[in-house]
Design an enzyme around this catalytic site. Sequence first.
Site: not given
Lengths: 412, 412
Positions: B16-17, B173, B302
């Site tokens: 991931g990031f 969103e 996270d």
Amino acid sequence: MSDKRPTPHIVILGGGFGGLYAAKALKRAEARVTIVDRRNFHLFQPLLYQVATAALNPSDIAYPIRSVVARQENTNVILGEATAIDVDRKIVKLTDSEVAYDYLIVATGATHSYFSHPEWARTAPGLKTIEDALEIRRRVLLAFEAAERETDRDAQLAWLTFVIVGGGPTGVELAGALSEIARQTMLRDFRRINPSSARVILIEGKDRVLPTYPPDLSQKAEAQLRALGVEVMTNAMVTSLDEHSVKVGEMTIATRTVLWAAGVQASPLARTIGAPLDRAGRVLVNDDLTLPNHPEVFVIGDLASLKVPVPGVAPAAIQEGVHAARNIERLVRGEKTLPFHYRDKGSLATIGRAAAVAAFGRLHVSGFFAWFAWLAVHIFFLIGFRNRVLVILQWAWAYVTYQRGARLITGR
Amino acid sequence: MSDKRPTPHIVILGGGFGGLYAAKALKRAEARVTIVDRRNFHLFQPLLYQVATAALNPSDIAYPIRSVVARQENTNVILGEATAIDVDRKIVKLTDSEVAYDYLIVATGATHSYFSHPEWARTAPGLKTIEDALEIRRRVLLAFEAAERETDRDAQLAWLTFVIVGGGPTGVELAGALSEIARQTMLRDFRRINPSSARVILIEGKDRVLPTYPPDLSQKAEAQLRALGVEVMTNAMVTSLDEHSVKVGEMTIATRTVLWAAGVQASPLARTIGAPLDRAGRVLVNDDLTLPNHPEVFVIGDLASLKVPVPGVAPAAIQEGVHAARNIERLVRGEKTLPFHYRDKGSLATIGRAAAVAAFGRLHVSGFFAWFAWLAVHIFFLIGFRNRVLVILQWAWAYVTYQRGARLITGR
């Protein structure tokens, strides 16, 4: 003041090339038109192999049927699966309801056939749907990943061996694209394996690839495939296959990935019509595309079998769809139907980067010019797809960089 | 002539990031770097809701990890799922093998939490993976199709009611995009239903949407949502849900589509580390991002819980990834690690067409300018994605025409 007859209800089963162009041809008809399809989109099937080989996205080649006919006020779309046709009651049975028609166009197409080996379907997926394409993409990409992790040399080679059964246009396109993926796209991606050592083997039962094309183009296609590194086996029949190997005559090829591009069979809906079928399960129709004794029922595309054979390609389905629509309009006006004549606009098959073969009547072309013609024709027919420009850009990018952006392992 | 120490092996769990930017920061490190991920691609998660709402394709926001590090010679990628970490033996267990490390960066992130109701997962899908996004797209599109076919008025209304649980950025969103689909994109597609009569209901347990944002921006966001036709319910807790309804306190909402955007829980891998966890299951780390008593193990993104709380957003994960990489380089050189300090570059949440809110320190913006900032930032961070230009073009097209090209019902 006109003494209007009641507006006829025209039902079209299938939103493929035949059904969709029939609906478009009925745009100004004084009729209610209903398209029934189990999918909510029209699929531009000639480019499906590009999804299977990670060059294009599903939505680049699929477009919602509702959007195509959104401004066609007389046309309605039903998402549903036709399970049977009752030509006597003039009713189409869906899974959970019925639709009555005055005129019917049946255009539910064909699927792949494993001949007498339906059990091969699990091991060797074919290429007819978006899901098929994503499954093939998944298997091909996972095979390279598995080879990278495998320490046993023989097992590694089996993961790097890709067998394609069937040397028609789809098989040729898949083989060329797979070879390019291995030799160009993946070049720097792995540390242990050399992706360009992958074997891509194309197996064809007849004596040449593209057997429906002129023999000189089959030769050219085979030469171009070999130049791309594809091993071509002709006069070769698969006698058995499982998850670890394919048997071709006496030879056993160790492989973990087999793709099926051989044989088609008509949609099973044909059997419910109660009319004579040909060996491939297609409905034998009159020259005006109607069912014998049922002038209100038309069968078109891959589901129809005419006395003068018509190839199972998109342009033929489109011509038949438009012709069926015109004949229905004639019937509504009380005129006689006209027989269908297929106009052959040429055959095109692409093999890879700047490699293709094309036959326009007596003019046979191969190599870059054939490839360019292929590109132009396919881009032209993507008209109506909002993303034509985007697809061109993606192709241009892929052409320049050898990249395939949709190399995602998804699903399951 | 240098008396070289053996090259250390740095293993990064998760692409991931956090993991990916850690790997990129180790590009010139004298080390072997191995990225382990169960997916073969990095996902640009901030745009995942665009896939769920049919505006973008999976490959627009997902990019093969191998391609990202293809030219980074010291870096290897393994497609595999880490099942446990043995910090004493310095070994990561994968499903079918083990990987030994000298330094470890754990960045396996979080998934959605249904709190004490895991059985809600089937009925109310969350939005963390490509498969989640395609499943949500499928359900939303099928709901409109089902409404079009439904004859019972109440049943039709239930199909046209969409409930989103959770008023954080993802929920906001999704709600905005769904309302736009119903009111703009689908406008001409149906004959029996009026898609713009669809209800989109956003449910938030706290007293305002975007509860982690400044209160004035929550107000602005709510106003913009209402302008788009979204019904916003705050201080509202879901007490039960099934396939036909959602219960909020005493009120029952008849709906066939519930989407889950509430609550996250850390990846279960955290539990195998044997270190103290916080309530959300995240690993409590030192300020230099290392595990207590294990200076060679870093936990980021996270999955990490710091004494000074860091928000669960991509920029934080990126900063932590780079910081962990730098600290490992310091350890290799025999230096001391440095504590991590989060630099808040601002918060951005988009709501819909030209609607968004943004906080850059004390500067709060909403409406078109916030939306434009959101667009610019997201396009900028898509750097490295070959298809940034294509994504921009697709957005531009969608903006001008209100079309969403990926309206395909696929899967299952």
